[in-house]
Design an enzyme around this catalytic site. Sequence first.
Site, PDB file in Angstrom:
ATOM      1  N   LYS A 226       0.747  -1.369  -0.030  1.00 49.10           N
ATOM      2  CA  LYS A 226      -0.034  -0.113  -0.044  1.00 49.10           C
ATOM      3  C   LYS A 226       0.643   1.051   0.124  1.00 49.10           C
ATOM      4  O   LYS A 226       1.654   1.449   0.809  1.00 49.10           O
ATOM      5  CB  LYS A 226      -1.055  -0.034   1.345  1.00 49.10           C
ATOM      6  CG  LYS A 226      -1.828   1.334   1.474  1.00 49.10           C
ATOM      7  CD  LYS A 226      -2.588   1.254   2.803  1.00 49.10           C
ATOM      8  CE  LYS A 226      -3.123   2.591   3.051  1.00 49.10           C
ATOM      9  NZ  LYS A 226      -3.751   2.752   4.279  1.00 49.10           N
ATOM     10  N   LYS A 238     -10.139  13.356   8.209  1.00 50.92           N
ATOM     11  CA  LYS A 238      -9.675  13.125   9.830  1.00 50.92           C
ATOM     12  C   LYS A 238      -9.488  14.192  10.233  1.00 50.92           C
ATOM     13  O   LYS A 238      -9.370  15.328  10.011  1.00 50.92           O
ATOM     14  CB  LYS A 238      -8.124  12.393   9.359  1.00 50.92           C
ATOM     15  CG  LYS A 238      -8.219  11.157   8.612  1.00 50.92           C
ATOM     16  CD  LYS A 238      -6.835  10.508   8.536  1.00 50.92           C
ATOM     17  CE  LYS A 238      -6.639   9.389   7.801  1.00 50.92           C
ATOM     18  NZ  LYS A 238      -7.013   8.025   8.670  1.00 50.92           N
ATOM     19  N   ARG A 312      -7.570  -0.426   1.163  1.00 50.23           N
ATOM     20  CA  ARG A 312      -8.061  -1.487   0.594  1.00 50.23           C
ATOM     21  C   ARG A 312      -8.458  -1.337  -0.937  1.00 50.23           C
ATOM     22  O   ARG A 312      -8.570  -2.284  -1.591  1.00 50.23           O
ATOM     23  CB  ARG A 312      -9.113  -1.996   1.565  1.00 50.23           C
ATOM     24  CG  ARG A 312     -10.536  -1.132   1.599  1.00 50.23           C
ATOM     25  CD  ARG A 312     -11.427  -1.573   2.740  1.00 50.23           C
ATOM     26  NE  ARG A 312     -10.624  -1.004   4.090  1.00 50.23           N
ATOM     27  CZ  ARG A 312     -11.145  -1.464   5.326  1.00 50.23           C
ATOM     28  NH1 ARG A 312     -12.208  -1.967   5.210  1.00 50.23           N
ATOM     29  NH2 ARG A 312     -10.540  -0.734   6.298  1.00 50.23           N
TER      30      ARG A 312
END
Length: 458
Positions: A226, A238, A312
């Site tokens: 990743k 965030k 992901r």
Amino acid sequence: MPFAFADTAENAIPLHVIETAALDDWCVDQTETVVNWVRLNGFTGKLGSALLVPGETGPIAVVGYGDADARARGRYALAGAVKKLPEGTYDIVWGLPEHLLETECLGWLLAGYRFDRYNKKKDRDVRLVAPAGVDADRVRIIAEAETLLRDLVNTPTSDMGPDALEAAARDLAEKHGAAFSSVVGDDLLDKNFPMIHAVGRASATPPRLIEFTWGSDGPLLTLVGKGVCFDTGGLDLKGASNMLLMKKDMGGAANVLGLAHMIMALKLRLRLRVLIPAVENSVAGNAFRPGDILTSRKGLTVEINNTDAEGRLVLADALALAAEDEPELVISMATLTGAARVALGSDIAPFFTDDDAGADTLSRAAREIDDPVWRMPFHTPYESKIEPGIANLDNAPSGGFAGAITAALFLRRFAGEGRYMHFDIYSWSSFNLPARPKGGCGQGIRALLQAMPDLLAK
């Protein structure tokens, strides 16, 4: 400090590693001067304590380093000596068990690591003679790999965006004669990597899929890392405190590059393929949105319930590509979920696999070289949690439970039918520890290197 052992043992200072329980036995074989020095200094073998015994003419004649006992010592305990000793060359002559030699020698080399790209400091030259039985070249190569990945993780995104990560991967590939390529920007759509494109398209630096291949003989190993060079969370932004460490969200890619360096430098008999989806998850008018449905390279549709679960997504496209060549083993590494940190903390690397024999092999190798890993379950009954109904998959199931497992199950959908291991790592030391200063660090890759011949022989 150079990441190398001393060229010669000539004029090296003897270094004795002394457990508290062994101190009296050690003293029996020492001169009266040394024993008196032990008593005068109150040396007990306490972990991390150093006893410097001067020679008759002044220079150090003997060094004792406290090792307490097996329960008290941590990984790289001997590395704590490096900052306490004067510059010079040291030779371990007593007390360190054979099974710890390679790991502790590695720790000694890594004790000289510092991230000094923006603040140069003079190195101290505290060298170690490679003990008999230790493969000095192997230890040096592992230290180089750890240094590479630490530098990558520690570098802020202003100097380590997707383009710079690509440059680092290209440099490594060229160093080892590997074939390098990349797919950048809108070409990702033409080459059918739609989720990598969707996650990274809002950044000023285009997203990309980085690839290199090495070796012409042996089983095919594919490493997928990743490479989210910064993660704002996207439109599900965030908070400020949670964004401070997001330069390390490419830690999976950094660890994969470190492992690749070790494999290539040690010339393991295998064919290596490295895939790194490199993006920034940024906020702009063209950012992907909560509620969007993306179609992956594999054709599976994914409902976006949180744009902060982006890792992901980019891994999914890369894993789908990896599976197309039917490799003997696919390994993905990612700083993927906070749930993994809650489960195991920052020091242990969680991994998932359906391969029981491979899991046992890896766990045994990790214990041998003190690179802790722990198997987590691909718990199939949780599959329903990642199936939202409106699309094939949900990138962020609601409920808050089993976050590391559901993320791993998501990735397994794209990894094909072959053998697959997924590592959900932290890649960061939160404190200054022996040989592991606060900042980026490797997780699980030494264990993988140790286990690799057996993993690929299955």
